[in-house]
Scaffold this active site. Structure first.
Site, PDB file in Angstrom:
ATOM      1  N   VAL A  15       6.874   0.151  -8.246  1.00 37.29           N
ATOM      2  CA  VAL A  15       6.208   0.501  -9.509  1.00 37.29           C
ATOM      3  C   VAL A  15       7.047   0.055 -10.705  1.00 37.29           C
ATOM      4  O   VAL A  15       6.518  -0.469 -11.697  1.00 37.29           O
ATOM      5  CB  VAL A  15       5.931   2.025  -9.574  1.00 37.29           C
ATOM      6  CG1 VAL A  15       5.095   2.351 -10.807  1.00 37.29           C
ATOM      7  CG2 VAL A  15       5.220   2.512  -8.316  1.00 37.29           C
ATOM      8  N   GLU A 131      -0.295   9.560 -15.412  1.00 35.68           N
ATOM      9  CA  GLU A 131      -1.511   8.921 -14.869  1.00 35.68           C
ATOM     10  C   GLU A 131      -1.262   8.272 -13.508  1.00 35.68           C
ATOM     11  O   GLU A 131      -2.103   8.337 -12.598  1.00 35.68           O
ATOM     12  CB  GLU A 131      -2.010   7.855 -15.858  1.00 35.68           C
ATOM     13  CG  GLU A 131      -3.291   7.179 -15.443  1.00 35.68           C
ATOM     14  CD  GLU A 131      -4.473   8.142 -15.446  1.00 35.68           C
ATOM     15  OE1 GLU A 131      -4.922   8.520 -16.527  1.00 35.68           O
ATOM     16  OE2 GLU A 131      -4.938   8.509 -14.347  1.00 35.68           O
ATOM     17  N   VAL A 134      -1.478  10.085  -9.655  1.00 34.84           N
ATOM     18  CA  VAL A 134      -2.670  10.439  -8.861  1.00 34.84           C
ATOM     19  C   VAL A 134      -3.606   9.238  -8.763  1.00 34.84           C
ATOM     20  O   VAL A 134      -4.042   8.690  -9.776  1.00 34.84           O
ATOM     21  CB  VAL A 134      -3.434  11.626  -9.494  1.00 34.84           C
ATOM     22  CG1 VAL A 134      -4.628  12.016  -8.628  1.00 34.84           C
ATOM     23  CG2 VAL A 134      -2.516  12.813  -9.701  1.00 34.84           C
ATOM     24  N   GLY A 136      -3.256   6.116  -7.946  1.00 36.51           N
ATOM     25  CA  GLY A 136      -2.793   4.788  -8.361  1.00 36.51           C
ATOM     26  C   GLY A 136      -3.427   4.258  -9.622  1.00 36.51           C
ATOM     27  O   GLY A 136      -3.252   4.796 -10.708  1.00 36.51           O
ATOM     28  N   ILE A 138      -6.505   4.217 -10.614  1.00 36.80           N
ATOM     29  CA  ILE A 138      -7.723   4.868 -11.139  1.00 36.80           C
ATOM     30  C   ILE A 138      -7.334   5.781 -12.305  1.00 36.80           C
ATOM     31  O   ILE A 138      -6.493   6.663 -12.125  1.00 36.80           O
ATOM     32  CB  ILE A 138      -8.415   5.725 -10.047  1.00 36.80           C
ATOM     33  CG1 ILE A 138      -8.758   4.891  -8.819  1.00 36.80           C
ATOM     34  CG2 ILE A 138      -9.653   6.392 -10.620  1.00 36.80           C
ATOM     35  CD1 ILE A 138      -9.361   5.700  -7.670  1.00 36.80           C
ATOM     36  N   GLY A 189       4.471  -1.639   5.983  1.00 38.10           N
ATOM     37  CA  GLY A 189       5.182  -0.997   4.867  1.00 38.10           C
ATOM     38  C   GLY A 189       4.311  -0.041   4.074  1.00 38.10           C
ATOM     39  O   GLY A 189       4.613   0.284   2.935  1.00 38.10           O
ATOM     40  N   GLU A 192       5.171   6.138   3.511  1.00 40.85           N
ATOM     41  CA  GLU A 192       6.277   6.640   2.707  1.00 40.85           C
ATOM     42  C   GLU A 192       7.523   6.683   3.595  1.00 40.85           C
ATOM     43  O   GLU A 192       7.419   6.710   4.827  1.00 40.85           O
ATOM     44  CB  GLU A 192       5.968   8.065   2.220  1.00 40.85           C
ATOM     45  CG  GLU A 192       4.722   8.190   1.360  1.00 40.85           C
ATOM     46  CD  GLU A 192       4.991   8.005  -0.137  1.00 40.85           C
ATOM     47  OE1 GLU A 192       6.151   8.017  -0.557  1.00 40.85           O
ATOM     48  OE2 GLU A 192       4.004   7.823  -0.868  1.00 40.85           O
ATOM     49  N   LYS A 207      -1.222  15.497  -5.112  1.00 39.95           N
ATOM     50  CA  LYS A 207      -2.146  14.909  -6.100  1.00 39.95           C
ATOM     51  C   LYS A 207      -3.277  15.888  -6.414  1.00 39.95           C
ATOM     52  O   LYS A 207      -3.644  16.079  -7.579  1.00 39.95           O
ATOM     53  CB  LYS A 207      -2.708  13.585  -5.560  1.00 39.95           C
ATOM     54  CG  LYS A 207      -1.627  12.515  -5.395  1.00 39.95           C
ATOM     55  CD  LYS A 207      -2.135  11.335  -4.588  1.00 39.95           C
ATOM     56  CE  LYS A 207      -1.067  10.277  -4.390  1.00 39.95           C
ATOM     57  NZ  LYS A 207      -1.389   9.285  -3.383  1.00 39.95           N
ATOM     58  N   GLY A 304       0.275   0.467  -4.899  1.00 34.16           N
ATOM     59  CA  GLY A 304       0.646  -0.941  -5.042  1.00 34.16           C
ATOM     60  C   GLY A 304       1.208  -1.227  -6.427  1.00 34.16           C
ATOM     61  O   GLY A 304       1.008  -0.458  -7.372  1.00 34.16           O
TER      62      GLY A 304
HETATM   63  P1  NAP Z   1      10.488   2.475  -4.443  1.00 34.65           P
HETATM   64  O1  NAP Z   1       9.906   1.144  -4.285  1.00 34.65           O
HETATM   65  O2  NAP Z   1      11.166   3.129  -3.308  1.00 34.65           O
HETATM   66  O3  NAP Z   1      11.523   2.397  -5.665  1.00 34.65           O
HETATM   67  C1  NAP Z   1      12.310   3.465  -6.049  1.00 34.65           C
HETATM   68  C2  NAP Z   1      13.295   2.963  -7.089  1.00 34.65           C
HETATM   69  O4  NAP Z   1      14.076   4.061  -7.554  1.00 34.65           O
HETATM   70  C3  NAP Z   1      14.276   1.929  -6.547  1.00 34.65           C
HETATM   71  O5  NAP Z   1      14.476   0.916  -7.505  1.00 34.65           O
HETATM   72  C4  NAP Z   1      15.562   2.708  -6.346  1.00 34.65           C
HETATM   73  O6  NAP Z   1      16.725   1.917  -6.532  1.00 34.65           O
HETATM   74  C5  NAP Z   1      15.459   3.717  -7.464  1.00 34.65           C
HETATM   75  N1  NAP Z   1      16.207   4.921  -7.184  1.00 34.65           N
HETATM   76  C6  NAP Z   1      16.048   5.758  -6.138  1.00 34.65           C
HETATM   77  N2  NAP Z   1      16.962   6.755  -6.230  1.00 34.65           N
HETATM   78  C7  NAP Z   1      17.691   6.514  -7.342  1.00 34.65           C
HETATM   79  C8  NAP Z   1      18.796   7.153  -7.958  1.00 34.65           C
HETATM   80  N3  NAP Z   1      19.328   8.235  -7.413  1.00 34.65           N
HETATM   81  N4  NAP Z   1      19.273   6.633  -9.094  1.00 34.65           N
HETATM   82  C9  NAP Z   1      18.735   5.523  -9.630  1.00 34.65           C
HETATM   83  N5  NAP Z   1      17.707   4.863  -9.091  1.00 34.65           N
HETATM   84  C10 NAP Z   1      17.196   5.359  -7.954  1.00 34.65           C
HETATM   85  O7  NAP Z   1       9.423   3.527  -4.989  1.00 34.65           O
HETATM   86  P2  NAP Z   1       8.030   3.213  -5.683  1.00 34.65           P
HETATM   87  O8  NAP Z   1       7.039   2.936  -4.622  1.00 34.65           O
HETATM   88  O9  NAP Z   1       8.209   2.240  -6.785  1.00 34.65           O
HETATM   89  O10 NAP Z   1       7.654   4.656  -6.250  1.00 34.65           O
HETATM   90  C11 NAP Z   1       8.209   5.143  -7.451  1.00 34.65           C
HETATM   91  C12 NAP Z   1       7.442   6.410  -7.863  1.00 34.65           C
HETATM   92  O11 NAP Z   1       6.081   6.093  -8.036  1.00 34.65           O
HETATM   93  C13 NAP Z   1       7.469   7.542  -6.821  1.00 34.65           C
HETATM   94  O12 NAP Z   1       7.457   8.778  -7.487  1.00 34.65           O
HETATM   95  C14 NAP Z   1       6.185   7.338  -6.068  1.00 34.65           C
HETATM   96  O13 NAP Z   1       5.702   8.509  -5.453  1.00 34.65           O
HETATM   97  C15 NAP Z   1       5.279   6.924  -7.206  1.00 34.65           C
HETATM   98  N6  NAP Z   1       4.086   6.156  -6.804  1.00 34.65           N
HETATM   99  C16 NAP Z   1       4.212   5.036  -6.073  1.00 34.65           C
HETATM  100  C17 NAP Z   1       3.094   4.313  -5.733  1.00 34.65           C
HETATM  101  C18 NAP Z   1       3.173   3.038  -4.953  1.00 34.65           C
HETATM  102  O14 NAP Z   1       2.134   2.419  -4.699  1.00 34.65           O
HETATM  103  N7  NAP Z   1       4.340   2.583  -4.554  1.00 34.65           N
HETATM  104  C19 NAP Z   1       1.828   4.768  -6.151  1.00 34.65           C
HETATM  105  C20 NAP Z   1       1.739   5.917  -6.920  1.00 34.65           C
HETATM  106  C21 NAP Z   1       2.880   6.599  -7.256  1.00 34.65           C
HETATM  107  P3  NAP Z   1      17.079   0.664  -5.559  1.00 34.65           P
HETATM  108  O15 NAP Z   1      15.977  -0.320  -5.743  1.00 34.65           O
HETATM  109  O16 NAP Z   1      18.374   0.158  -6.087  1.00 34.65           O
HETATM  110  O17 NAP Z   1      17.164   1.236  -4.197  1.00 34.65           O
HETATM  111  N1  HSE Z   2       1.618   6.939  -0.006  1.00 34.07           N
HETATM  112  C1  HSE Z   2       0.655   6.919  -1.070  1.00 34.07           C
HETATM  113  C2  HSE Z   2      -0.690   6.487  -0.501  1.00 34.07           C
HETATM  114  C3  HSE Z   2       1.115   5.976  -2.168  1.00 34.07           C
HETATM  115  O1  HSE Z   2      -0.754   5.970   0.624  1.00 34.07           O
HETATM  116  O2  HSE Z   2      -1.715   6.683  -1.157  1.00 34.07           O
HETATM  117  C4  HSE Z   2       0.356   6.130  -3.436  1.00 34.07           C
HETATM  118  O3  HSE Z   2       0.532   7.371  -4.017  1.00 34.07           O
END
Ligand code: NAP
Ligand code: HSE
Length: 428
Positions: A15, A131, A134, A136, A138, A189, A192, A207, A304
């Protein structure tokens, strides 16, 4: 005069990098839409020397997200690290106390600490927006807090975890067992870091609890969400449900009842021809019902890089435009504490079981159901080659408590082989 909004972004994963890319690639568009230059002052992640596919050299680097959150050259702290506590919560609190607005995608943090964080934001005259947390891409938070603000919301329901919907639809379309598709999702991938957050229904429950708060003006109450994951769903159930005109979805439902706030996240049967029934793969869908609007259906990518960064930017641009909305759509002090409804509203149920194929077996099951006040709507017995007969029953509306009581009596008949599977049928 063009003003400047300076961001500090903590978390440069899926993100975070998506958000940086939008800001770099669309600077002129963002400025035209807000009258404000959106700039990144500083970034933070765990590992500094990682190639993230985006040029970060012009931004200051902070190892410590709290230090990033409190920098003088940061107006908005964008928290994209994740985790309900730890650095995400510490940095969010520090940012609010230091007078920064906060944008986050962190549903786990808000589901557990949403009320306290919303109060902290208001006490410091700041906004806290989420936003992206919950569904993504939407814009469901915006829809509830703004577009539908004139409604009394009667029910919110939907599919809010793309991974579970991918697993369930893939099982059905490829005829594969749960374990095989789970492994496939893992390889792709999709899961979670802790897969139970997805398949245990916890992520989707987080959510749902956030949507409930906005919809019903209540304090976020994740502990009040009745949770059940998809790990017990077999390919047999998926096929049997399809045979009866249904599809199985990990469905969240929230509604205010005379018995308290009902929040459920569990596998349910929905009509195959309904919009929810037709939802394929990782897509999310949220259905909102209000007294004036009746029903709206929002559908889109639930996760995503692009979709989630799009939602983050929606919040950032609101702040750039000077929109100052309460975190949960009304001042935190006015959100009421609520008690969870002890039992869900009555619904029809699907029951799949295997019976000994001998005279009177089915009659004993029907009697056990009848003794608990449960009436049979439809029934089907499938062809079989041995002494075990697969049987499917769809009941009329009943309560889960009555069904549980009936299942005990059904076991005591001695004609049932193994445990029955029972799933709620949701009317949509
Ligand atoms: P991610 O790909 O695992 O990235 C997490 C990032 O946070 C990484 O850059 C990591 O650093 C950094 N990080 C973790 N712990 C840290 C710390 N202690 N200090 C500093 N940086 C730290 O996660 P993501 O998928 O982008 O998700 C981020 C947030 O968005 C989460 O709350 C997730 O639930 C939410 N979210 C994600 C999605 C999705 O589709 N992925 C959708 C909706 C919401 P490094 O890169 O150096 O390891
Ligand atoms: N693990 C979550 C999902 C990521 O599959 O919907 C987005 O919040």
């Amino acid at each position: 005069m063009t003003t400047v909004l300076r961001l500090g972004i903590a978390g440069l994963g899926t993100v975070g990098t998506g958000t940086v890319k939008i800001i770099r690639q669309k600077a002129a568009l963002l400025e035209a839409r807000t009258g404000c230059k959106i700039e990144i002052s500083a970034v933070s992640a765990r590992t500094r020397d990682k190639d993230r596919g985006v040029n970060l050299s012009s931004y200051a680097w902070e190892d410590d997200p709290v230090a990033l959150a409190t920098r003088d050259d940061v107006d908005v702290f964008v928290e994209l690290m994740g985790g309900s506590d730890g650095p995400a919560k510490a940095a969010t609190e520090a940012a609010l106390k230091a007078g920064k607005d906060v944008v986050t995608a962190n549903k786990a943090m808000l589901a557990l600490h949403g009320q306290a964080l919303a109060e902290l934001a208001e006490a410091n005259g700041r906004v806290l927006r989420f936003e992206a947390a919950v569904a993504g891409g939407i814009p469901v938070i915006k829809s509830l807090t703004e577009g539908l603000a004139g409604n009394e919301i009667t029910r919110v329901l939907g599919v809010m975890n793309g991974t579970c919907n991918y697993i369930l639809t893939r099982m059905e379309n490829a005829g594969l067992p749960y374990e095989e598709v789970f492994e496939e999702a893992n390889q792709l991938g999709y899961l979670e870091a802790d897969p139970n957050l997805d398949v245990g229904g916890i992520d989707a429950g987080h959510k749902l609890s956030l949507l409930s708060s906005i919809a019903f003006g209540t304090q976020v109450h994740f502990d009040g969400v009745e949770l059940e994951g998809i790990g017990q769903i077999s390919i047999e159930d998926i096929h049997a449900a399809a045979d009866m005109g249904y599809r199985i979805k990990l469905l969240g439902v929230a509604q205010m009842t005379g018995r308290g706030l009902e929040q459920r996240m569990s596998p349910c049967l929905v009509p195959a021809a309904s919009p929810l029934g037709q939802l394929e793969g990782g897509t999310n869908m949220v259905v909102i019902e209000g007294d004036a609007v009746e029903q709206i259906v929002l559908r889109g990518p639930g996760a995503g890089e692009g979709p989630t960064a799009s939602a983050v930017m929606g919040d950032v641009l609101d702040i750039a435009r000077g929109t100052r909305l309460s975190t949960f759509g009304q001042p935190a002090a006015t959100l009421v504490e609520t008690k969870p409804a002890q039992s869900a509203a009555p619904a029809p149920y699907y029951i799949r079981m295997t019976l000994e194929d001998k005279p009177g077996a089915l009659a004993k099951i029907a009697t056990a159901l009848g003794a608990s006040g449960i009436s049979i709507d439809r029934m089907r017995q499938y062809g079989h080659a041995d002494t075990a007969a697969p049987v499917l029953i769809v009941t009329h509306k009943t309560r889960r408590t009555a069904l549980n009581e009936a299942v005990i009596a059904m076991r005591e008949t001695g004609v049932m082989l193994g445990d029955p599977v029972s799933l709620r049928i949701e009317e949509v």
